[in-house]
Scaffold this active site. Structure first.
Site, short mmCIF file in Angstrom:
data_model
loop_
_atom_site.label_atom_id
_atom_site.label_comp_id
_atom_site.label_asym_id
_atom_site.label_seq_id
_atom_site.Cartn_x
_atom_site.Cartn_y
_atom_site.Cartn_z
N ASP A 24 0.87 -1.19 0.00
CA ASP A 24 0.00 0.00 0.00
C ASP A 24 0.90 1.23 0.00
OD1 ASP A 24 -1.93 2.09 0.66
OD2 ASP A 24 -3.25 0.46 1.32
N ASP A 25 0.47 2.26 -0.73
CA ASP A 25 1.31 3.47 -0.80
C ASP A 25 1.06 4.40 0.38
OD1 ASP A 25 -1.29 3.88 -2.00
OD2 ASP A 25 -0.58 5.88 -2.59
N ASP A 78 -3.26 -3.14 -1.98
CA ASP A 78 -4.20 -2.10 -2.35
C ASP A 78 -4.24 -2.01 -3.88
OD1 ASP A 78 -6.00 -0.01 -1.96
OD2 ASP A 78 -4.40 1.49 -2.11
N MET A 94 -5.48 1.05 -5.64
CA MET A 94 -5.22 2.42 -6.08
C MET A 94 -3.87 2.90 -5.57
SD MET A 94 -7.92 2.65 -7.76
CE MET A 94 -7.87 4.36 -8.29
N ASP A 151 22.89 -62.12 -19.89
CA ASP A 151 23.95 -61.35 -20.53
C ASP A 151 24.03 -61.73 -22.01
OD1 ASP A 151 26.56 -59.63 -19.82
OD2 ASP A 151 27.07 -61.12 -21.34
N ILE A 152 23.95 -60.74 -22.89
CA ILE A 152 24.05 -61.00 -24.33
C ILE A 152 25.45 -61.51 -24.65
CG2 ILE A 152 23.96 -59.97 -26.63
CD1 ILE A 152 21.97 -57.95 -25.58
N ASN A 197 28.94 -53.90 -31.02
CA ASN A 197 29.30 -52.48 -31.00
C ASN A 197 30.53 -52.20 -31.86
OD1 ASN A 197 27.28 -51.41 -29.33
ND2 ASN A 197 28.36 -52.01 -27.46
N ASP A 254 22.62 -50.29 -29.43
CA ASP A 254 21.46 -49.80 -28.68
C ASP A 254 20.17 -50.43 -29.17
OD1 ASP A 254 23.17 -48.24 -27.23
OD2 ASP A 254 22.63 -46.35 -28.21
N GLU A 287 24.99 -54.77 -20.97
CA GLU A 287 24.05 -55.67 -21.65
C GLU A 287 23.46 -56.70 -20.69
OE1 GLU A 287 28.21 -57.40 -22.29
OE2 GLU A 287 27.25 -55.45 -22.07
#
Length: 456
Positions: free
Chosen positions: A9-10, A53, A55, A330-331, A338, A347, A373
């Site tokens: 508020d002023d 306020d 105003m 496991d692959i 890769n 991936d 993997e």
């Protein structure tokens, strides 16, 4: 309920008067004499609610409200505008600027404090979510704080709970151009309808025949399935005590009859914006939690998830003396994939590997990318023989048809699997994993593309 209130508020006398009143009610008060100072305080996170306020010279309360609500940093702050302006158009202007409420001077102290406590409770409900989002969010178009500043509050789903045809027809006509509106005259049916989901705002008349509308408000707040529905009470001007009681129970807002059409639209829009903001925060937190325990490449759970949930499954099996088994997969010769074709192909093989494993496991099984993997499958309620059968099916599924790995075309892939089951002397899930790892090592040494169960 204490909170930090920013009074703007002023006029120094107005600031001190509000400061004294609020301090007496155990609020912490900070003050600003103009809009720019108020914005600076809000941006530093030094307040929980703004009481301003309208105003004021330079930047008036409307503009202050627009700026605070337009910034992702401060859009969550509740704002109450206080002014001598008393026309419905003035209230609508304040609500359109983003204010959460608009109070006319002279302000009744009891009404002001009830409104502030209600707004602070609503803010407190989202603060923990905000803190979690701030700690984990990534900036961009999906940022929930940015989304809050552009939310229109349109196209919501509103339920009107009123048994006076003349009243609910006017409400439906006013809101129907902006939202989907349903009307329910029976409060019990209204509660069930909200429990079904999809309702954003419930407008609840406090003048229902043979039923206390405040009781419905309390029921909506108390049930898990309905507590996120924003409740706006509809009351007569002389029902001030019941209106305040509604706010205390948990109503988000109220409207006094005769209801101004534009104010109705503005207040419903405000509640929908707030509800959607909270929903976005909750979704963002959930997404962050999922990312924290999900492997980004395969979509499987990650090792962090395994550490927590395998331990819980193991302890449950021990408590019930129930079987539980683990597979370690496991692959075979994955490094050569890769090296020969590149990591993009590698991936693609991992993703397809995860898909084939998922297709042969149950919803109760725990499938986790263990690293590189390697994949772990925890199989509750499975003996060693049961787990070995699962492992054989997976092995056959992996080697049964080539993997379609992009430019590399069809690749023949095999997998080695070690299997272990809980034994009477096992004290931790790590002991199962250790035996499965030894079994996997033996499967690799025995020629690969095979299953070895329960190594010593």
């Amino acid at each position: 309920m204490s909170a930090r209130v920013l009074v703007v508020d002023d006029l120094f006398t107005n600031v001190k008067l509000l400061e004294v009143k609020l301090t007496a009610e155990y609020f912490d008060v900070v003050t600003a004499m103009n809009g720019p100072d108020a914005i600076a305080i809000c941006e530093q996170g030094l307040c929980d609610i703004v009481l301003s306020d309208v105003m004021m010279p330079g930047m008036d309360g409307f503009e202050l409200c627009r700026r605070l609500k337009g910034s992702p940093t401060t859009a969550h702050l509740p704002i109450v505008l206080v002014t001598a302006l008393d026309q419905p158009a003035d209230r609508v202007r304040g609500l359109d600027a983003g204010a959460d409420d608009f109070l006319t001077k002279p302000v009744d102290d009891t009404a002001l404090l009830a409104r502030m406590r209600s707004l602070i409770r609503l803010k407190a409900a989202t603060d923990e979510l905000r803190a979690r989002v701030i700690g984990s969010r990534t900036l961009g178009t999906n940022d929930p704080f940015v989304a809050a500043t552009v939310e229109t509050g349109q196209n919501g789903h509103v339920l009107v709970v009123d048994d006076r045809p003349g009243s609910f027809e006017r409400l439906k006509a006013a809101l129907g151009a902006f939202h989907t509106v349903e009307v329910e005259s029976d409060p019990h049916a209204a509660l069930l309808r909200c429990a079904e989901g999809g309702i954003d705002v419930a407008l609840v008349s406090l003048n229902l025949r043979d039923f206390d509308g405040l009781r419905l408000c309390g029921q909506l707040r108390s049930l898990d399935r309905t507590r996120d529905v924003a409740v706006i009470t509809l009351a007569e001007v002389e029902e001030r005590a019941r209106i305040l009681r509604g706010l205390d129970i948990g109503a988000a807002d109220f409207l006094v009859r005769p209801i101004d059409r534009n104010e109705l639209i503005a207040r419903v829009r405000t509640q929908i914006r707030r509800k959607r903001f909270t929903e976005r925060l909750r979704e963002s937190v959930q997404s962050s939690l999922e990312l924290a325990v999900t492997d980004g490449l395969t979509g499987l759970h990650n090792r962090r998830y395994l550490d927590v949930h395998f331990d819980a499954l193991f302890k449950d099996a021990v408590r019930r003396n129930a079987p539980i088994a683990v597979l370690l997969l496991d692959i075979d010769r994955f490094k050569s994939v890769n090296d020969r074709f590149g990591h993009d192909v590698g991936d693609a093989v991992l993703r397809e590997f995860a898909t084939r494993i998922n297709s042969l496991t149950r919803g109760v099984d725990l499938v986790v990318r263990f690293g590189g993997e390697e994949i772990v499958v925890v199989v509750p309620e499975a003996s060693l023989q049961d787990a070995r059968m699962v492992a054989e099916r997976i092995r056959e599924r992996v080697c049964g048809s080539p993997f379609q790995a992009g430019p590399a075309g069809g690749l023949d892939v095999t997998v080695s699997i070690g299997v272990a089951a809980r034994q009477a002397g096992d004290r931790t899930p790590a002991e199962l994993l250790k035996r499965a790892d030894i079994a996997l090592y033996q499967a690799k040494g025995g020629g690969r593309n095979r299953v070895v169960a329960e190594a010593a």
